[in-house]
Design an enzyme around this catalytic site. Sequence first.
Site, short mmCIF file in Angstrom:
data_model
loop_
_atom_site.label_atom_id
_atom_site.label_comp_id
_atom_site.label_asym_id
_atom_site.label_seq_id
_atom_site.Cartn_x
_atom_site.Cartn_y
_atom_site.Cartn_z
CG ASP A 1 -2.19 1.01 0.86
OD1 ASP A 1 -3.08 0.30 0.86
OD2 ASP A 1 -1.94 2.06 0.70
CB SER B 1 2.87 3.73 -6.70
OG SER B 1 2.03 3.65 -7.77
CB VAL B 2 0.09 -0.87 -8.39
CG1 VAL B 2 -0.28 -1.61 -7.21
CG2 VAL B 2 -0.78 0.27 -8.53
CG ASN C 1 -7.89 -3.97 -3.48
OD1 ASN C 1 -9.08 -4.45 -3.52
ND2 ASN C 1 -7.41 -3.49 -2.44
CB SER D 1 -16.06 -0.61 -10.65
OG SER D 1 -17.16 0.07 -10.49
CE1 TYR E 1 -12.48 3.03 -9.87
CE2 TYR E 1 -14.95 2.57 -10.27
CZ TYR E 1 -13.90 2.57 -9.62
OH TYR E 1 -13.74 1.48 -8.48
CE LYS F 1 -11.71 -0.31 -10.40
NZ LYS F 1 -10.72 -1.08 -10.07
CB ALA G 1 -16.82 -3.05 -0.28
CB SER H 1 -13.98 1.01 1.36
OG SER H 1 -14.09 1.64 0.13
NE ARG H 2 -8.63 5.32 1.06
CZ ARG H 2 -7.62 5.80 1.15
NH1 ARG H 2 -7.28 6.61 1.73
NH2 ARG H 2 -6.56 5.37 0.09
N1 LIG Z 1 -15.77 0.08 -2.39
C1 LIG Z 1 -16.39 -0.48 -3.44
O1 LIG Z 1 -17.81 -0.49 -3.52
C2 LIG Z 1 -15.91 -0.62 -4.85
C3 LIG Z 1 -16.47 -0.97 -6.04
C4 LIG Z 1 -16.10 -1.11 -7.18
C5 LIG Z 1 -14.71 -1.21 -7.30
N2 LIG Z 1 -13.95 -1.04 -6.12
C6 LIG Z 1 -12.38 -1.10 -6.17
O2 LIG Z 1 -12.17 -2.02 -5.19
C7 LIG Z 1 -10.62 -1.72 -4.99
C8 LIG Z 1 -10.49 -1.31 -3.53
O3 LIG Z 1 -11.11 -0.24 -3.33
P1 LIG Z 1 -11.79 0.10 -1.58
O4 LIG Z 1 -13.20 0.49 -1.65
O5 LIG Z 1 -11.24 -1.06 -0.65
O6 LIG Z 1 -11.06 1.23 -1.63
P2 LIG Z 1 -9.70 1.96 -0.46
O7 LIG Z 1 -9.35 3.25 -0.60
O8 LIG Z 1 -10.15 1.46 1.19
O9 LIG Z 1 -8.51 1.09 -0.84
C9 LIG Z 1 -7.54 1.09 -1.75
C10 LIG Z 1 -6.18 1.09 -1.41
O10 LIG Z 1 -5.42 1.38 -2.34
C11 LIG Z 1 -4.19 2.03 -1.84
N3 LIG Z 1 -3.43 2.58 -2.95
C12 LIG Z 1 -4.04 3.78 -4.07
N4 LIG Z 1 -3.29 4.04 -4.74
C13 LIG Z 1 -2.32 3.16 -4.91
C14 LIG Z 1 -1.19 2.73 -5.70
N5 LIG Z 1 -0.81 3.55 -6.44
N6 LIG Z 1 0.00 1.91 -5.34
C15 LIG Z 1 -0.50 1.11 -4.10
N7 LIG Z 1 -1.64 1.21 -3.39
C16 LIG Z 1 -2.45 2.45 -3.65
C17 LIG Z 1 -4.79 3.18 -1.11
O11 LIG Z 1 -3.98 3.58 -0.36
C18 LIG Z 1 -5.99 2.36 -0.22
O12 LIG Z 1 -5.43 1.48 1.11
C19 LIG Z 1 -10.29 -0.23 -5.72
O13 LIG Z 1 -9.67 -1.02 -6.98
C20 LIG Z 1 -11.75 -0.10 -5.99
O14 LIG Z 1 -11.67 0.84 -7.46
C21 LIG Z 1 -14.34 -0.75 -4.82
#
Ligand SMILES: NC(=O)c1ccc[n+]([C@@H]2O[C@H](COP(=O)([O-])OP(=O)(O)OC[C@H]3O[C@@H](n4cnc5c(N)ncnc54)[C@H](O)[C@@H]3O)[C@@H](O)[C@H]2O)c1
Length: 307
Positions: A39, A74-75, A98, A150, A163, A167, A195, A197-198
């Site tokens: 992360d 970073s990824v 993720n 997504s 986005y 995606k 989910a 989440s923030r």
């Molecule tokens: N929460 C939802 O309902 C939802 C819906 C569709 C898709 N998603 C996808 O699920 C994934 C996780 O989302 P989440 O809801 O847990 O969000 P989140 O913000 O809680 O978690 C994402 C994490 O990725 C990390 N991150 C961001 N940029 C990064 C980088 N360049 N390198 C490494 N780490 C990095 C952030 O610090 C964070 O901890 C994301 O890809 C998001 O687009 C989430």
Amino acid sequence: MSNIRFYDKVVIVTGAGGGLGRAYALEFAKRGAKVVVNDLGGSGSGEGENSRAADSVVDEIKAFGGDAVANYDSVEFGEKIVETAIDNFGRIDIVINNAGFLRDKSFTKMQDNDWDMIFNVHVDGAYKVTKAAWPYMQAQGFGRVIFTTSAAGIYGNFGQANYSAAKSALLGLGKTLAIEGARKNVFSNVIAPIAGSRLTETIWDDEILKATSPEYVVPLVIKLCDENSDENGGVFEVGASWFAKVRTERSKGVAFGVKDQVSAEQVASRWEDICDFEQSEPALDIGSTFVAVGNMVGLDLLAKKDK
Ligand SMILES: NC(=O)c1ccc[n+]([C@@H]2O[C@H](COP(=O)([O-])OP(=O)(O)OC[C@H]3O[C@@H](n4cnc5c(N)ncnc54)[C@H](O)[C@@H]3O)[C@@H](O)[C@H]2O)c1
């Protein structure tokens, strides 16, 4: 039904410092995997960095006797994340792509930077990590890769042109890698989670956030990464303990024949039939496209040209 275990398996979970990634990392570790908790620790819109996010999840894993190491890259520098796996654990078996963030704006207001940042993290990031892990997986004849799309990527969504395009790209990447990896037992699947989440706490109240806790998504990812799972190339929607598979569907269509050039007016005159799904069929692979059009015009489009 046997228990799913990941003894001797090494997993990279990107963006594992919070939300869904943290939930995956904890569960893989509980089931015996060695986990690289990656992360960057930035904000929900991709600004800043902080090592605390990954460190705290590694601490949680170690607290119950699990094995994990933090990575703060970073990824976009996926090779360094894979290097962390190899340096610490000597192998890489499973990649959970993720990491991500949002920069929502209507297309009218979107700046190039909003577009680029979203593509960098979601598309380039998933590409870089997977590309670096791929040769190890191919060589050992085992690998499991998860891509995170997504509902916005599958269906589109207002204010998310960047986005949803990014995606959507992951759908294509996941499906193609499923085809290319199949022979070597390297399987790729794509999930569209829902989910709390923030990323979603600004739009949902506490009741919904609780009902959509990230933990409810985890069982799907664990199942898909099981070495006994033969699911490959699937697309799944998942959230609140709901699990569903998504596929595309093709209408029967209308074939006018290829003897004469068809006019736009002729196409318009048959529009209802072209869009009629009464006699639809699942459109599962690229071959089915060639078969469908070939059947309509009486040709075998899969036949190769005589040299
Ligand atoms: N929460 C939802 O309902 C939802 C819906 C569709 C898709 N998603 C996808 O699920 C994934 C996780 O989302 P989440 O809801 O847990 O969000 P989140 O913000 O809680 O978690 C994402 C994490 O990725 C990390 N991150 C961001 N940029 C990064 C980088 N360049 N390198 C490494 N780490 C990095 C952030 O610090 C964070 O901890 C994301 O890809 C998001 O687009 C989430």
